[in-house]
Design a protein around this motif. Structure first.
Motif, PDB file in Angstrom:
ATOM      1  N   LYS A  73       0.844  -1.191   0.000  1.00 34.17           N
ATOM      2  CA  LYS A  73       0.000   0.000   0.000  1.00 34.17           C
ATOM      3  C   LYS A  73       0.881   1.243   0.000  1.00 34.17           C
ATOM      4  O   LYS A  73       1.895   1.307   0.701  1.00 34.17           O
ATOM      5  CB  LYS A  73      -0.883  -0.019   1.248  1.00 34.17           C
ATOM      6  N   ASP A  74       0.503   2.212  -0.823  1.00 31.37           N
ATOM      7  CA  ASP A  74       1.197   3.502  -0.829  1.00 31.37           C
ATOM      8  C   ASP A  74       0.169   4.603  -1.105  1.00 31.37           C
ATOM      9  O   ASP A  74      -1.027   4.333  -1.199  1.00 31.37           O
ATOM     10  CB  ASP A  74       2.353   3.520  -1.836  1.00 31.37           C
ATOM     11  N   THR A  75       0.626   5.831  -1.242  1.00 32.32           N
ATOM     12  CA  THR A  75      -0.299   6.956  -1.426  1.00 32.32           C
ATOM     13  C   THR A  75      -1.051   6.889  -2.754  1.00 32.32           C
ATOM     14  O   THR A  75      -2.124   7.464  -2.880  1.00 32.32           O
ATOM     15  CB  THR A  75       0.459   8.300  -1.342  1.00 32.32           C
ATOM     16  N   ASN A  77      -2.234   4.070  -4.147  1.00 36.93           N
ATOM     17  CA  ASN A  77      -3.212   2.972  -4.204  1.00 36.93           C
ATOM     18  C   ASN A  77      -3.932   2.738  -2.876  1.00 36.93           C
ATOM     19  O   ASN A  77      -4.372   1.633  -2.606  1.00 36.93           O
ATOM     20  CB  ASN A  77      -2.542   1.687  -4.697  1.00 36.93           C
ATOM     21  N   GLU A  78      -4.066   3.785  -2.061  1.00 34.08           N
ATOM     22  CA  GLU A  78      -4.696   3.639  -0.742  1.00 34.08           C
ATOM     23  C   GLU A  78      -6.093   3.044  -0.823  1.00 34.08           C
ATOM     24  O   GLU A  78      -6.452   2.180  -0.037  1.00 34.08           O
ATOM     25  CB  GLU A  78      -4.761   4.996  -0.042  1.00 34.08           C
ATOM     26  N   ASN A  79      -6.899   3.497  -1.768  1.00 34.88           N
ATOM     27  CA  ASN A  79      -8.271   2.997  -1.895  1.00 34.88           C
ATOM     28  C   ASN A  79      -8.303   1.552  -2.372  1.00 34.88           C
ATOM     29  O   ASN A  79      -9.256   0.825  -2.098  1.00 34.88           O
ATOM     30  CB  ASN A  79      -9.076   3.872  -2.850  1.00 34.88           C
ATOM     31  N   PHE A  81      -6.446  -0.882  -1.420  1.00 33.56           N
ATOM     32  CA  PHE A  81      -6.212  -1.823  -0.322  1.00 33.56           C
ATOM     33  C   PHE A  81      -7.519  -2.454   0.145  1.00 33.56           C
ATOM     34  O   PHE A  81      -7.621  -3.676   0.255  1.00 33.56           O
ATOM     35  CB  PHE A  81      -5.505  -1.127   0.854  1.00 33.56           C
ATOM     36  N   ARG A 131      -3.018  -2.502   7.911  1.00 35.21           N
ATOM     37  CA  ARG A 131      -3.701  -1.394   7.247  1.00 35.21           C
ATOM     38  C   ARG A 131      -2.730  -0.347   6.707  1.00 35.21           C
ATOM     39  O   ARG A 131      -2.953   0.220   5.637  1.00 35.21           O
ATOM     40  CB  ARG A 131      -4.694  -0.744   8.206  1.00 35.21           C
ATOM     41  N   GLU A 132      -1.639  -0.093   7.374  1.00 35.83           N
ATOM     42  CA  GLU A 132      -0.691   0.941   6.951  1.00 35.83           C
ATOM     43  C   GLU A 132       0.175   0.517   5.766  1.00 35.83           C
ATOM     44  O   GLU A 132       0.573   1.346   4.957  1.00 35.83           O
ATOM     45  CB  GLU A 132       0.239   1.321   8.103  1.00 35.83           C
TER      46      GLU A 132
END
Length: 175
Positions: A73-75, A77-79, A81, A131-132
């Protein structure tokens, strides 16, 4: 003769299930951004210079391969996840996957599943999510495995001359 052709066609159509599977999911994501997939054969456990007991040999014979999928997960592709983890959970809620162990809560979790019965397991699946950072799926595929054999395989992996370069794609994405 015509009856046999119709019967064979019906069997082929029935066997081509459109039902989602973990294997299909992993294959479909193998070229997608944010995902890394590794397939490692039984040769990852190099036992040339390790003395093997009968139980060690049985464990090795039951092991076929290891599939690993990681979603980082990164900025950008946050949604994605939530969508992707929901798809994996839907697949793992299928009756074929039996929950063995569950750990964690909402932000961090890990669940181990198996396919087969307790004495003849064909697949172990570890789904771990944070989650992070993202999630990972590890599939240990074999034939008639049992939990003791999987633990023995982990021990053999530690004793063997495991080539950690095989895991370099995972290390690169997890940085």
């Amino acid at each position: 003769m015509k009856k046999y052709i119709v019967l064979i066609a019906a069997i082929l159509i029935a066997s081509c299930s459109s039902k989602p599977s973990l294997q299909k999911y992993i294959v479909e994501r193998s070229e997608s951004p944010g995902f890394v997939v590794l397939d490692l054969g039984s040769s990852i456990i190099n036992t040339d210079k390790v003395a093997l007991s009968v139980a060690d040999k049985e464990a090795l014979e039951s092991f076929e391969k290891l599939n690993v999928l990681v979603f980082k997960k990164d900025t950008l592709n946050e949604n994605k996840f939530d969508d992707e983890s929901a798809k994996v959970k839907t697949i793992l809620n299928d009756e074929a996957y039996q929950e063995l162990i569950k750990y964690g809560g909402a932000d961090k979790s890990a669940i181990v599943y198996f396919v087969g019965n307790e004495n003849a397991i064909d697949e172990f699946v570890l789904y771990a999510a944070q989650r992070e950072t993202g999630f990972a799926i590890v599939r240990v595929i074999g034939d008639n495995m049992n939990p003791n054999q999987v633990l023995r395989l982990v021990s053999l992996l530690q004793k063997s001359k495991f080539d950690f370069e095989q895991l370099k794609p995972l290390q690169d994405i997890l940085k």
